[in-house]
Design a protein around this motif. Structure first.
Motif, PDB file in Angstrom:
ATOM      1  N   ILE A 151       0.833  -1.207   0.000  1.00 22.98           N
ATOM      2  CA  ILE A 151       0.000   0.000   0.000  1.00 22.98           C
ATOM      3  C   ILE A 151       0.865   1.254   0.000  1.00 22.98           C
ATOM      4  N   PHE A 152       1.901   1.267   0.834  1.00 20.60           N
ATOM      5  CA  PHE A 152       2.775   2.442   0.876  1.00 20.60           C
ATOM      6  C   PHE A 152       3.545   2.608  -0.437  1.00 20.60           C
ATOM      7  N   LEU A 153       3.929   1.498  -1.063  1.00 19.75           N
ATOM      8  CA  LEU A 153       4.570   1.605  -2.373  1.00 19.75           C
ATOM      9  C   LEU A 153       3.631   2.223  -3.393  1.00 19.75           C
ATOM     10  N   ALA A 154       2.375   1.798  -3.367  1.00 16.29           N
ATOM     11  CA  ALA A 154       1.390   2.387  -4.272  1.00 16.29           C
ATOM     12  C   ALA A 154       1.191   3.867  -3.968  1.00 16.29           C
ATOM     13  N   LEU A 155       1.205   4.232  -2.682  1.00 20.96           N
ATOM     14  CA  LEU A 155       1.069   5.651  -2.316  1.00 20.96           C
ATOM     15  C   LEU A 155       2.240   6.466  -2.857  1.00 20.96           C
ATOM     16  N   PHE A 156       3.452   5.943  -2.686  1.00 19.31           N
ATOM     17  CA  PHE A 156       4.610   6.680  -3.184  1.00 19.31           C
ATOM     18  C   PHE A 156       4.588   6.797  -4.709  1.00 19.31           C
ATOM     19  N   LYS A 157       4.192   5.704  -5.380  1.00 19.11           N
ATOM     20  CA  LYS A 157       4.091   5.768  -6.831  1.00 19.11           C
ATOM     21  C   LYS A 157       3.033   6.777  -7.266  1.00 19.11           C
ATOM     22  N   ALA A 158       1.903   6.766  -6.580  1.00 14.41           N
ATOM     23  CA  ALA A 158       0.844   7.706  -6.924  1.00 14.41           C
ATOM     24  C   ALA A 158       1.284   9.138  -6.676  1.00 14.41           C
ATOM     25  N   ALA A 159       1.959   9.364  -5.537  1.00 13.51           N
ATOM     26  CA  ALA A 159       2.442  10.715  -5.250  1.00 13.51           C
ATOM     27  C   ALA A 159       3.482  11.154  -6.282  1.00 13.51           C
ATOM     28  N   ASP A 160       4.353  10.234  -6.679  1.00 10.03           N
ATOM     29  CA  ASP A 160       5.358  10.566  -7.689  1.00 10.03           C
ATOM     30  C   ASP A 160       4.699  10.890  -9.023  1.00 10.03           C
ATOM     31  N   PHE A 161       3.695  10.073  -9.414  1.00  7.98           N
ATOM     32  CA  PHE A 161       3.005  10.361 -10.663  1.00  7.98           C
ATOM     33  C   PHE A 161       2.262  11.691 -10.597  1.00  7.98           C
ATOM     34  N   ALA A 162       1.628  11.955  -9.450  1.00 11.51           N
ATOM     35  CA  ALA A 162       0.916  13.227  -9.310  1.00 11.51           C
ATOM     36  C   ALA A 162       1.889  14.399  -9.410  1.00 11.51           C
ATOM     37  N   LYS A 163       3.062  14.272  -8.809  1.00 10.26           N
ATOM     38  CA  LYS A 163       4.052  15.345  -8.883  1.00 10.26           C
ATOM     39  C   LYS A 163       4.529  15.551 -10.315  1.00 10.26           C
ATOM     40  N   LEU A 164       4.809  14.440 -11.008  1.00  8.04           N
ATOM     41  CA  LEU A 164       5.238  14.560 -12.406  1.00  8.04           C
ATOM     42  C   LEU A 164       4.121  15.133 -13.272  1.00  8.04           C
ATOM     43  N   SER A 165       2.877  14.744 -13.004  1.00  9.46           N
ATOM     44  CA  SER A 165       1.755  15.282 -13.782  1.00  9.46           C
ATOM     45  C   SER A 165       1.621  16.781 -13.583  1.00  9.46           C
ATOM     46  N   VAL A 166       1.765  17.236 -12.352  1.00  5.65           N
ATOM     47  CA  VAL A 166       1.664  18.675 -12.077  1.00  5.65           C
ATOM     48  C   VAL A 166       2.805  19.422 -12.765  1.00  5.65           C
ATOM     49  N   LYS A 167       4.017  18.862 -12.669  1.00  3.86           N
ATOM     50  CA  LYS A 167       5.146  19.506 -13.344  1.00  3.86           C
ATOM     51  C   LYS A 167       4.922  19.557 -14.854  1.00  3.86           C
ATOM     52  N   TRP A 168       4.400  18.449 -15.405  1.00  4.91           N
ATOM     53  CA  TRP A 168       4.168  18.423 -16.862  1.00  4.91           C
ATOM     54  C   TRP A 168       3.092  19.425 -17.255  1.00  4.91           C
ATOM     55  N   MET A 169       2.041  19.551 -16.444  1.00  6.15           N
ATOM     56  CA  MET A 169       0.999  20.540 -16.746  1.00  6.15           C
ATOM     57  C   MET A 169       1.550  21.960 -16.676  1.00  6.15           C
ATOM     58  N   ILE A 170       2.377  22.223 -15.672  1.00  5.17           N
ATOM     59  CA  ILE A 170       2.974  23.566 -15.562  1.00  5.17           C
ATOM     60  C   ILE A 170       3.879  23.845 -16.753  1.00  5.17           C
ATOM     61  N   LYS A 171       4.641  22.820 -17.146  1.00  3.97           N
ATOM     62  CA  LYS A 171       5.542  22.997 -18.292  1.00  3.97           C
ATOM     63  C   LYS A 171       4.745  23.254 -19.569  1.00  3.97           C
ATOM     64  N   ILE A 172       3.670  22.479 -19.788  1.00  3.68           N
ATOM     65  CA  ILE A 172       2.843  22.686 -20.977  1.00  3.68           C
ATOM     66  C   ILE A 172       2.216  24.071 -20.948  1.00  3.68           C
ATOM     67  N   ARG A 173       1.769  24.490 -19.774  1.00  2.00           N
ATOM     68  CA  ARG A 173       1.160  25.822 -19.658  1.00  2.00           C
ATOM     69  C   ARG A 173       2.169  26.918 -19.979  1.00  2.00           C
ATOM     70  N   LYS A 174       3.383  26.777 -19.442  1.00  2.38           N
ATOM     71  CA  LYS A 174       4.405  27.783 -19.735  1.00  2.38           C
ATOM     72  C   LYS A 174       4.744  27.803 -21.222  1.00  2.38           C
ATOM     73  N   ARG A 175       4.839  26.611 -21.830  1.00  6.25           N
ATOM     74  CA  ARG A 175       5.151  26.565 -23.261  1.00  6.25           C
ATOM     75  C   ARG A 175       4.039  27.205 -24.088  1.00  6.25           C
ATOM     76  N   HIS A 176       2.784  26.925 -23.692  1.00 10.35           N
ATOM     77  CA  HIS A 176       1.675  27.548 -24.419  1.00 10.35           C
ATOM     78  C   HIS A 176       1.691  29.072 -24.287  1.00 10.35           C
ATOM     79  N   LEU A 177       1.953  29.563 -23.083  1.00  9.01           N
ATOM     80  CA  LEU A 177       2.006  31.018 -22.896  1.00  9.01           C
ATOM     81  C   LEU A 177       3.171  31.626 -23.659  1.00  9.01           C
ATOM     82  N   LYS A 178       4.289  30.913 -23.738  1.00  9.65           N
ATOM     83  CA  LYS A 178       5.440  31.435 -24.466  1.00  9.65           C
ATOM     84  C   LYS A 178       5.143  31.528 -25.958  1.00  9.65           C
TER      85      LYS A 178
END
Length: 339
Positions: free
Chosen positions: A302-329
Motif C-alpha cells: 500500500i505504501f509503495l502504491a502511495l509513493f508511486k501515486a504521489a510521484d506520478f501526481a508530482k510529475l503530472s503537475v510539473k508536466w501541466m505547468i511545463k505545458i502551460r508555460k510553453r503555451h504562454l510562451k
C-alpha cells in the motif's frame, strides 16, 4: 540638407518606389505566415494542449482517489489486526494414539469397601460369581490421607486406582464396592480423574499432589444399586503462557443391577466401569489469525502504491505547468510577431 534630400528624391523617384514595394513585400511575407499561424496552427495546438490538460487532471483525480482508498485500507488493516489480537480463535486438533498414559482414578468411598478390581479387554465383563463378597484385586492401588484443600481442617481418605491404557484392545477397569450401612437416603461414591497415575506414584509429596488434583479437576459420583459405565476422553488445553492443562470429558450410562442374592440384604453394592471413549486426544489452543508478516507485506504494498501515486501526481503537475508555460510562451511569441 532637407533641400538636398528633396532633390535626391525628385531625381530618383523609381528607386524610392522600388524600396517601398520591397518593404511592402517584406511586410507581406512576414505578416502572412504569422496570420496563418494565428488562425490554424495555434488553434490545433490549443485543442491538443487542452485535451492533454483535461486528461492529466482526470488521471490526477483518479490517483488521488486511489491514494484515499489506500489510506483507508491501511487504517482498516491495522484495526482488523488489533481486533484479531484481542479475540483469538479457538483451534481444536485431534491426535490419535494407541496407548494412553494410564490415568489415576481417586475414589472417596467413605464407609464403603473395595471388594474387587479387574482389568478386562474388548468390552467383555464376565458375570459376577459371588456379588457382595470379596474378590480379586488385580489393579494397582494406593491409599492416601490428606487434608481438604478448601477447608484445611477435614481429613479425607482416598483410594487411588490405576486406570486403563490400551485403547486398541478396549481395555477397561471394573470395580465393585460394598457399603454395609448408610445414614443417608441416597448412597453414592465420589471420584475424580487426573491425567497420570505414574506422576502420582513418583511424587514425593503424595498428599500435596492429591490436594492439587482436587483443586484442579472436577469430581463426579456413581450411585449404589447400579452399574455405571464411564467412557473417558482426554482434552489438553494450551494456555497463552505456554503451559498445558489436562481435563477429562466423560459420557456416563447407568444400568440397573438386579440383585439375585437369595436373602434380602440391607447393604448396598456399587459397580463402576472405566473405559476410554476413543483413541483421540483433543488439543485445544487459542490461535491468533492475524499474521503480522501478511499485514507488513500488505502495508508495504500500500505504501509503495502511495509513493508511486504521489510521484506520478508530482510529475503530472510539473508536466501541466511545463505545458502551460510553453503555451504562454508560444502565444506571446505569436502576439509579438503580429505586433
Amino acid at each position: 540638407q532637407l533641400s538636398e534630400d528633396v532633390e535626391r528624391v525628385s531625381e530618383n523617384p523609381t528607386d524610392e518606389r522600388e524600396g517601398e514595394m520591397e518593404v511592402h513585400e517584406d511586410a507581406a511575407s512576414v505578416i502572412l505566415p504569422d496570420s496563418e499561424l494565428g488562425t490554424t496552427a495555434p488553434s490545433l495546438r490549443f485543442s491538443k494542449t487542452c485535451l492533454k490538460n483535461v486528461f492529466s487532471v482526470i488521471l490526477l483525480f483518479i490517483y488521488l482517489l486511489l491514494m484515499a482508498v489506500a489510506v483507508f485500507l491501511v487504517y482498516q488493516t491495522i484495526s482488523d489486526f488489533r481486533e484479531k489480537l484481542k479475540h483469538p480463535v479457538m483451534s481444536v486438533s485431534y491426535k490419535e494414539v494407541s496407548l494412553y498414559d494410564a490415568p489415576g482414578i481417586a475414589f472417596y468411598p467413605g464407609k464403603a469397601r473395595l471388594l474387587s478390581c479387574k482389568h478386562h479387554y474388548y468390552d467383555h465383563i464376565p458375570p459376577l460369581i459371588n456379588p457382595g463378597q470379596p474378590g480379586d484385586i488385580e489393579c494397582t492401588t494406593r491409599r492416601i490421607n490428606y487434608t481438604d484443600p478448601f477447608t484445611n481442617q477435614t481429613m479425607k481418605y482416598a483410594l487411588v486406582v490405576q486406570g486403563p491404557r490400551d485403547v486398541k484392545k478396549k481395555e477397561l477397569v471394573f470395580l465393585q464396592f460394598h457399603l454395609n450401612e448408610t445414614d443417608q437416603d441416597f448412597s453414592a461414591i465420589d471420584y475424580l480423574l487426573f491425567s497420570s497415575f505414574q506422576e502420582f506414584i513418583n511424587s514425593p509429596e503424595k498428599a500435596e499432589f492429591m490436594k492439587d488434583c482436587e483443586s484442579s479437576y472436577s469430581s463426579w459420583k456413581f450411585s449404589g444399586g447400579f452399574r455405571t459405565w464411564v467412557k473417558m476422553s482426554l482434552v489438553k488445553t494450551k494456555e497463552e503462557d505456554g503451559s498445558e492443562t489436562v481435563e477429562f470429558k466423560q459420557e456416563t450410562s447407568v444400568v440397573n443391577y438386579i440383585d439375585q442374592r437369595t436373602q434380602p440384604r440391607s447393604d448396598q453394592l456399587f459397580f463402576v466401569v472405566f473405559e476410554w471413549k476413543d483413541p483421540f486426544i483433543q488439543t485445544v489452543q487459542d490461535i491468533i489469525t492475524a499474521n503480522p508478516w501478511n499485514m507488513i507485506a500488505l502495508l508495504c504494498g500500500i505504501f509503495l502504491a502511495l509513493f508511486k501515486a504521489a510521484d506520478f501526481a508530482k510529475l503530472s503537475v510539473k508536466w501541466m505547468i511545463k505545458i502551460r508555460k510553453r503555451h504562454l510562451k508560444r502565444r506571446s511569441q505569436v502576439m509579438n510577431h503580429i505586433n
